[in-house]
Design an enzyme around this catalytic site. Structure first.
Site, PDB file in Angstrom:
ATOM      1  N   LYS A  13      10.801  -0.827  -0.963  1.00 51.79           N
ATOM      2  CA  LYS A  13      11.300  -2.021  -0.089  1.00 51.79           C
ATOM      3  C   LYS A  13      11.790  -3.341  -1.145  1.00 51.79           C
ATOM      4  O   LYS A  13      12.218  -4.119  -0.445  1.00 51.79           O
ATOM      5  CB  LYS A  13      10.074  -2.050   1.424  1.00 51.79           C
ATOM      6  CG  LYS A  13       9.945  -0.841   1.634  1.00 51.79           C
ATOM      7  CD  LYS A  13       8.751  -1.318   2.644  1.00 51.79           C
ATOM      8  CE  LYS A  13       6.681  -1.170   2.287  1.00 51.79           C
ATOM      9  NZ  LYS A  13       6.431  -0.058   1.794  1.00 51.79           N
ATOM     10  N   ARG A  88       2.829  -4.188  10.274  1.00 48.82           N
ATOM     11  CA  ARG A  88       1.507  -2.768   9.119  1.00 48.82           C
ATOM     12  C   ARG A  88       1.597  -1.775   9.877  1.00 48.82           C
ATOM     13  O   ARG A  88       0.282  -0.976   9.987  1.00 48.82           O
ATOM     14  CB  ARG A  88       0.954  -2.977   7.758  1.00 48.82           C
ATOM     15  CG  ARG A  88       1.783  -2.730   6.611  1.00 48.82           C
ATOM     16  CD  ARG A  88       0.907  -3.171   5.381  1.00 48.82           C
ATOM     17  NE  ARG A  88       0.914  -2.595   3.751  1.00 48.82           N
ATOM     18  CZ  ARG A  88       1.852  -2.955   3.405  1.00 48.82           C
ATOM     19  NH1 ARG A  88       2.876  -4.032   3.532  1.00 48.82           N
ATOM     20  NH2 ARG A  88       1.356  -2.666   2.322  1.00 48.82           N
ATOM     21  N   ARG A 155      -1.934  -1.727 -11.478  1.00 44.45           N
ATOM     22  CA  ARG A 155      -2.466  -2.985  -9.846  1.00 44.45           C
ATOM     23  C   ARG A 155      -3.590  -1.681  -9.849  1.00 44.45           C
ATOM     24  O   ARG A 155      -3.659  -1.072 -10.039  1.00 44.45           O
ATOM     25  CB  ARG A 155      -1.347  -2.542  -9.357  1.00 44.45           C
ATOM     26  CG  ARG A 155      -1.010  -4.159  -8.615  1.00 44.45           C
ATOM     27  CD  ARG A 155       0.325  -3.799  -7.545  1.00 44.45           C
ATOM     28  NE  ARG A 155       0.500  -3.263  -6.453  1.00 44.45           N
ATOM     29  CZ  ARG A 155       1.192  -3.869  -5.683  1.00 44.45           C
ATOM     30  NH1 ARG A 155       2.555  -4.215  -5.776  1.00 44.45           N
ATOM     31  NH2 ARG A 155       0.802  -2.915  -4.324  1.00 44.45           N
TER      32      ARG A 155
END
Ligand code: ADP
Length: 209
Positions: A13, A88, A155
């Site tokens: 995205k 979300r 991450r």
């Protein structure tokens, strides 16, 4: 033009949003990026959000909504925006309606869990520039050959246990939004497994740009 980019973690995205931002002249607002910036600046909100994000859980709706509102109200967002990673949850989508924010189109990037796990486990972030690379043989973009390994970091929420949590959270809390927006005739369905340049072209065609 107000767009929402919906989809599982790692569906690309953000990459597509960066292109659409330039193409359409509208701002990309990534709640994930805003939250990471708040963590880096050690704001009160950032300290609170980090606790949820590192494990792959969602940050509470009220915190994310407050952060989003600060950005939507800036002059840069006057001509429109892409909400990348927001809403979300169904309550977040309802909060948009309550705030009288009218979304023109919702682009859903669908992808299998196997491909999500593959992509996210290969993802690495450049320690200094924040650029995103992918170490998988089929990953894109590859880090430059002369880049030292210790410049690339994983991450925290791309660790295997956090990826599993994010997938579970996605299926339970975010996927119901596909039906929510389908009912409202706003949905554009895309196959997130396709290369990002193909996805950008499909969005241009679908939105008549
Ligand atoms: P990805 O799409 O790869 O999961 P993001 O950068 O969009 O990555 O989000 C990273 C994390 O930030 C999420 O796992 C979640 O903890 C938090 N986050 C981002 N957007 C939201 C949101 N709208 N609501 C709650 N938490 C969010």
């Amino acid at each position: 033009m107000k767009l929402v980019f919906l989809g599982p973690p790692g569906a690309g995205k953000g990459t597509v949003a960066q292109v659409v931002e330039k193409d359409f002249g509208i701002m990309q607002i990534s709640t994930g990026e805003l939250l990471r910036a708040a963590i880096q600046c050690e704001t009160e909100l950032g300290i609170h959000a980090k606790y949820y994000m590192d494990d792959g859980n969602l940050v509470p709706d009220d915190l994310v909504m407050a952060l989003l509102k600060q950005h939507i109200d800036t002059s840069e967002c006057k001509s429109g925006y892409i909400l990348d990673g927001f809403p979300r949850t169904i309550p977040q989508a309802e909060a948009l309606i309550d705030a009288e924010i009218q979304i023109d189109r919702v682009v859903n990037f669908s992808m299998t869990d196997a491909l999500i796990i593959h992509r996210l486990s290969g993802r690495r972030i450049h320690r200094e520039t924040g650029r995103v690379y992918n170490l998988n043989p089929d990953g894109h973009p590859h880090p430059p050959a002369d880049l030292e390994d210790n410049m690339l970091v994983l991450r925290k929420d791309d660790r295997p246990d956090a990826i599993q949590t994010r997938l579970k959270v996605y299926h339970e809390q975010t996927e119901p939004l596909v039906g929510f927006y389908q009912k409202r005739n706003l949905l554009l369905q895309l196959d997130g497994a396709k290369p990002s340049d193909v996805l950008c072209e499909e969005i241009r065609v679908a939105l008549g740009h």
